[in-house]
Design an enzyme around this catalytic site. Structure first.
Site, PDB file in Angstrom:
ATOM      1  N   LYS A  67       0.853  -1.197   0.000  1.00 54.28           N
ATOM      2  CA  LYS A  67       0.000   0.000   0.000  1.00 54.28           C
ATOM      3  C   LYS A  67       0.885   1.241   0.000  1.00 54.28           C
ATOM      4  CE  LYS A  67      -3.904   2.028   2.595  1.00 54.28           C
ATOM      5  NZ  LYS A  67      -4.740   1.888   3.806  1.00 54.28           N
ATOM      6  N   SER A 108      -9.660   2.285   2.891  1.00 56.91           N
ATOM      7  CA  SER A 108      -8.803   3.025   1.985  1.00 56.91           C
ATOM      8  C   SER A 108      -7.855   2.120   1.196  1.00 56.91           C
ATOM      9  CB  SER A 108      -7.971   4.034   2.776  1.00 56.91           C
ATOM     10  OG  SER A 108      -7.147   3.382   3.714  1.00 56.91           O
ATOM     11  N   SER A 121      -9.770  -0.041   7.053  1.00 54.18           N
ATOM     12  CA  SER A 121      -9.192   0.054   5.713  1.00 54.18           C
ATOM     13  C   SER A 121      -8.491  -1.177   5.166  1.00 54.18           C
ATOM     14  CB  SER A 121      -8.218   1.246   5.653  1.00 54.18           C
ATOM     15  OG  SER A 121      -8.945   2.437   5.858  1.00 54.18           O
TER      16      SER A 121
END
Lengths: 499, 99, 499
Positions: A79, A154, A178
């Site tokens: 990420k 997210s 997330s």
């Protein structure tokens, strides 16, 4: 032979058997990315050169008899909120466009030391603020199950990369869900370890007291392997837990839950939950019961206030954490024409560098912390946090783990909630309490929703520092589901058009 | 629940050093209204006798020994700088005083 | 008609408040392991943490905690059993995170005091300055402003930042308001900062050099009409770089505020800067509205809870208080208050004590340091300590005591040591400054003098003792001043039948 549809465990076996090299394995994944990422857009940056170099090193180590871990040579998607030295790290924001950190996050150091091959950086809601990855400054990621739908947020990029077979492993971060919510809507596994279990050094902060990096994969055992690779005490993180990493791999392999009490949280199953989601959840509960667990009902009334408290604490901490983005030392700079002072240039840059949701939360957070409002907002939210902790403590006296659907609905359409922040925030109602209390939480696939055929996630929560418990239950459920359905849920994803 | 005015939002934007357009301020004022309305309910349960939690896990006294370790080279320190002059970060003129 | 100082304090009662920042002399910074050495090349002592890079996290320096506790104990404070760091949020380019990690409502030390003595018309008087709190925070970077005239924005103007100093540990010591000082307010302020400085130096926690910025003082002054029982509005004066400036700044503010009040104008609560040349203050170039710092507990750090045992261990290491030591020495040496004050003001107390410890007779030690050596030091505009050491002075005094040197010769030796000609013995050899005490050599000179002045010798034989002076003078001249005058007199008189 293409290995991209295998699990990380199977790939590790193949590497050990020498049926494939790390370089070839990486190439297969790079090819896959090239073939499908135009549609999926899971990646913001593919580090072709770096990944191949890491893979080559991995092969060399293996040839010299120096394999560094169980995940030696396995590709991974990272990420874009974690720093990787010399590789663009944007956090999904224009503010950090082009920024190459001069240092590795601890997670990345550990991955490199384990011989994992980092393919690239994945898309995310800007600065981790969002539940759909639509807040990325670089365009949304598309759910591989249905390209017109969100992959969650997210960390939608990492979850989508797994679901699209662009990588067998991924790293996400979870502040209010997330990791878990994207896992749920993409039919993958994602874990938020106990707060402090994985170092936050190099994790660009959103809400410091809630953020946690965590492992993501298609199976529970793969996730456990990755968990053990990245977790552990770090002296550079003052909130790091100074205790051994729990034996999550062993727990994941147990595949039995006899005598365990599984608590269903009453408040996390109510209005607004999609029927298909609730049905799938109940079916999984039945499966666990068949495996010998006892299902009990628990009540955590303070959870009704979870979203409200979260949307005060997180934006408050974020408003402070994001203050450093002022164009002076790194990141973009706008409006510096030699006529304007530092403050003006700062303000012009932040106006352009931050997206809508980020600005919204900065303003909200600044308000909640202001003199005169602190007690009513931030102060009160911190008290709700105490109540949530207490409710968990009571609930864990009645059950060994707690469960709920990971999120109220399956993947909604891109654009559907983009203009309704409150509706968007509701996606986190089930996941938020876990972060507020700092305990561990996992989402694994529960099935496909009867109403739209989209993945449903099952959330398991374990007490702080007892992450192994959720792996034990998760591993058991996954095995039971595989038996029942004949094949894993992630293997049922529709074929993506290949370029 | 007290209304949040456009002026208050403008003040918050200044405090946060974000140069917002008038349109943005208008939109934000109504959004803030909405969101604050939803989150204010924390006050319903925030009784005086409940201590606030600022750390998930109770820990104290995490220190490190007073030993030095190598710093970044100036090259690395300045690697992301939008502007530099020799080994210093170059920034637009600072008008106010330091605290 | 403007009021002068005496007139101002005849009408108005000043109230003082002092904030002192101390830069600790730890090896590494407050929250990271970068070196703190003064004067390094720009940005060579920085890292992701003290640069406030995305993802960086602070870790507290144990030595800084220890120093803070020592300071609190030396100031008679209570050490908080539980104290926390907080974020003080505001934007300024010399502050990498745009918040300062400091302490807010839970500082490490509270409720102490420091007694200071000043000279008043009625003799010495002691004032107790109550200390509200001692807390820890971090220093900022340094900015250099480049380009055109101040106050105007022109094309070439910009600022350059060096973050070497950012993150160096600071301790802030805040007094409660100090009422009742009357016209002695400036003296009390100066005495307080002086005593504080001496204590800090004796603790060894800082090099407390005001001119280098390791000890900074902000003075708060307010006035109210005498007998009104009210408190006026205060101003805060910064940039006070020496003890003398502390005194001048307070006096200057009293005069300024008194004149404003006389003119019917109100005092604005503001930050002002002290101007060395004029002794006046000017308003700061700050914003109109007060900054709202939005303090909240620092989520990246855990609370500090020093245990009672550790505190007592530290308390046992506290050195003798400077004021106690001064009293003890004064008694031991039997010197007057004035003499004591001379040594203290000249910053020679330690040196004199050291010289005496090496065996020098106290009065002689004082005499040399405060007399000849200080005179030479003043000429060169340096501190006596940089010219000659206590060891060297003690050696010279010992040589006088055992007769190897006369006072006059000793002056030459001291001059030679200062000029860099070597140790006292080396100078004696090089310059041939030894006392001539060989009776034979002296007799030769005496006989020569008698032969040259037979009438004088007759008069001495006749009982005119004072006449011996001329012959002694002649012998001294003949021996280049290296004869021991007392010995010459003794031998001469004996020789002439008068001894």
């Amino acid at each position: 032979m293409s290995m991209i549809h295998k699990t990380a465990t199977e790939m590790a076996q193949a590497l050990a058997d020498k049926s494939i090299t790390a370089v070839d394995l990486t190439k297969q994944h790079l090819d896959r990315i090239a073939a499908v990422d135009g549609d999926v857009h899971a990646f913001l940056h593919v580090d072709t050169e770096g990944a191949l170099a890491q893979a080559a090193e991995s092969d060399a180590k293996r040839a010299a008899g120096e394999t560094r871990s169980a995940l030696e040579g396995i590709p991974l998607a990272l990420k874009d909120v974690l720093t990787q030295k010399g590789v663009p790290t944007t956090c999904g924001s224009k503010m950090l466009e082009g920024w190459r950190p001069p240092y590795d996050s601890t997670v990345v150091s550990k991955l490199k030391n384990a011989g994992v091959v980092i393919l690239g950086k994945t898309n995310m809601d800007e600065f981790a603020m969002g539940s759909s990855t639509e807040n990325s400054a670089y365009g949304p990621t598309h759910n591989p199950w249905a390209l017109d739908r969100i992959p969650g947020g997210s960390g939608g990029g990492s979850a989508a990369a797994l679901a699209a077979f662009e990588a067998p492993l991924a790293i996400g971060t979870d502040t209010g869900g997330s990791i878990r919510q994207p896992a749920a809507v993409t039919g993958t596994v994602g874990v938020k370890p106990t707060y402090g279990g994985v170092s936050r050094f190099g994790l660009v902060a959103f809400s410091s007291s809630l953020d946690q990096a965590g492992p993501c994969a298609r199976t529970v055992i793969d996730t456990a392997l990755l968990h053990e690779a990245i977790a552990g005490y770090d002296e550079r993180d003052s909130t790091s837990i100074n205790a051994p990493v729990p034996n999550v791999v062993a727990a994941a392999k147990r595949q039995e839950v006899k005598g365990m009490k599984i608590g269903v949280i009453k408040e996390l199953m109510g209005d607004g939950f999609q029927k298909g989601v609730l049905d799938s959840f109940k079916q999984s509960l039945d499966l666990l019961q068949e495996q010998g667990a006892e299902i009990v009902e628990v009540s955590c009334p303070s959870f009704d206030y979870g979203i409200a408290a979260y949307y005060l604490i997180a934006p408050s901490e974020a408003s402070s954490n994001l203050a450093r983005f002022d164009s002076m030392r790194y990141g973009i700079r706008v409006g510096d024409d030699g006529q304007r002072g530092a403050e003006e240039v700062m303000s012009a840059t932040r106006e352009v560098g931050f997206g809508k949701e980020v600005k919204r939360r900065i303003i909200l957070g600044t308000y909640a912390l202001s003199s005169g409002y602190y007690d009513a907002y931030y102060g009160s939210a911190q008290k709700v946090r105490t109540l949530i902790k207490r409710d968990f403590e009571s609930a864990f006296n009645l059950a060994d783990v707690l469960v709920s659907p990971s999120t109220p609905t399956t993947a909604f359409k891109i654009g559907e909630r983009a203009n309704d922040p409150l509706a968007m925030y509701l996606a986190d109602i089930t996941t938020i309490p876990v972060n507020m209390a700092g305990i561990g939480g996992m989402s694994l696939p529960s099935g496909l929703s009867a109403d739209d055929g989209l993945p449903v996630g099952f959330q398991i929560m374990s007490p702080a520092m007892q992450d192994d418990r959720m792996y034990r239950v998760g591993g058991t459920l996954e095995a039971a589901l595989n038996d029942k359905l004949g094949k894993p849920i992630w293997a049922q994803a529709p074929e993506l058009a290949v370029k | 629940m007290a209304a949040i005015s456009r002026e208050e939002v403008a003040h918050l934007a200044r405090l946060s050093r974000i140069e917002m357009t008038p349109d943005e301020l208008d939109h934000l004022a109504s959004e803030m209204q909405l969101i604050l309305g939803a989150v204010a309910r924390v006050q319903e349960v925030a009784a005086a006798d409940i201590p606030p939690t600022s750390h998930a896990l109770p820990m104290t006294n995490v220190f490190r020994e007073d030993v030095t370790k190598p710093s970044l080279s100036p090259e690395d320190a300045l690697s992301g700088a939008p502007a530099r002059e020799e080994d210093r970060f170059k920034v637009p003129q600072i008008l106010g005083d330091a605290e | 008609m403007a009021l002068n100082y005496d007139q101002a304090v005849a009408k108005y009662e000043p109230t003082l408040g002092l904030e002192v920042h101390v830069e600790l002399n730890t090896n590494s910074k407050m929250f990271c392991s970068c070196s703190t050495v003064f004067g390094a090349e720009p940005n060579t002592q920085t890292c992701p943490v003290c640069l406030g890079m995305p993802g960086a996290l602070p870790v507290v320096n144990a030595k800084a905690i220890e120093s803070s506790i020592l300071i609190g104990l030396a100031l008679n404070c209570s050490i908080a059993p539980y104290s926390r760091f907080a974020r003080k949020n505001y934007f300024y380019p010399d502050m990498p995170k745009n918040f300062q990690t400091s302490q807010y409502d839970e500082p490490i030390c509270v409720d102490g005091y420091l007694d200071v003595e000043i000279e008043t018309d009625e003799g010495p008087q002691t004032f107790r300055v109550d200390i509200e709190r001692v807390h820890m925070e971090e220093d900022t970077g340094k900015s250099l402003h480049v380009g055109g005239a101040t106050g105007r924005i022109h094309g070439a103007e910009y600022s350059l930042l060096d973050y070497n100093r950012a993150g160096i540990p600071l301790v802030e010591i805040v007094t409660r308001i100090v009422p009742g000082t009357g016209k002695y307010a400036p003296a009390v302020a100066r005495a307080y900062v002086t005593e504080l400085r001496d204590i800090l130096r004796s603790l060894g926690v800082s090099d407390v050099k005001m001119e280098q910025g390791s000890l900074r003082c902000d003075a708060n002054v307010s006035l109210a009409p005498i007998g009104s029982g009210k408190l006026g509005t205060r101003s805060e004066t910064k940039n006070v770089n020496s003890l003398r400036s502390v005194e001048r700044a307070v006096a200057g503010e009293i005069v300024r505020q008194a004149n404003r009040l006389e003119a019917g104008e109100r005092i604005v609560q503001e930050t002002r800067h002290f101007l060395e040349e004029s002794g006046e203050t000017r308003p700061g170039r700050s914003k109109e509205t007060a900054e709202d710092y939005r303090y909240f507990p620092e989520p990246d750090l855990v609370p500090v809870a020093p245990d009672a045992k550790w505190i007592e261990e530290l308390r046992a290491t506290l050195p003798e208080k400077p004021s106690t030591r001064r009293k003890r020495l004064q008694e031991a040496w039997g010197v007057s208050d004035n003499e004591m004050a001379s040594m203290v003001n000249a910053e020679l107390l330690d040196t004199v004590e050291a010289t005496i410890a090496l065996g020098a007779e106290p009065a002689r030690a004082r005499g040399w340091w405060l007399g000849e050596i200080s005179r030479l030091a003043n000429e060169k505009e340096v501190h006596p300590n940089s010219l000659i050491t206590a060891e060297q002075v003690a050696e010279v005094i010992a040589l006088i005591a055992n007769g190897e040197l006369t006072d006059k010769l000793a002056r030459g030796v001291v001059e030679g040591v200062i000029a860099g000609e070597g140790s006292p013995r080396e100078v004696i050899d090089k310059r041939g400054l030894k006392v001539v005490s060989d009776d034979g050599a002296l007799m030769t000179a005496i006989e020569a003098a008698i032969a040259a002045q037979p009438d004088t010798a007759e008069r001495i034989r006749g009982g005119n003792i004072p006449a011996a002076g001329a012959l002694i003078g002649a012998v001294m001249k003949a021996t280049g001043g290296q004869a021991d005058a007392a010995k010459v007199r003794e031998l001469l008189l004996k020789h002439l039948g008068q001894g």
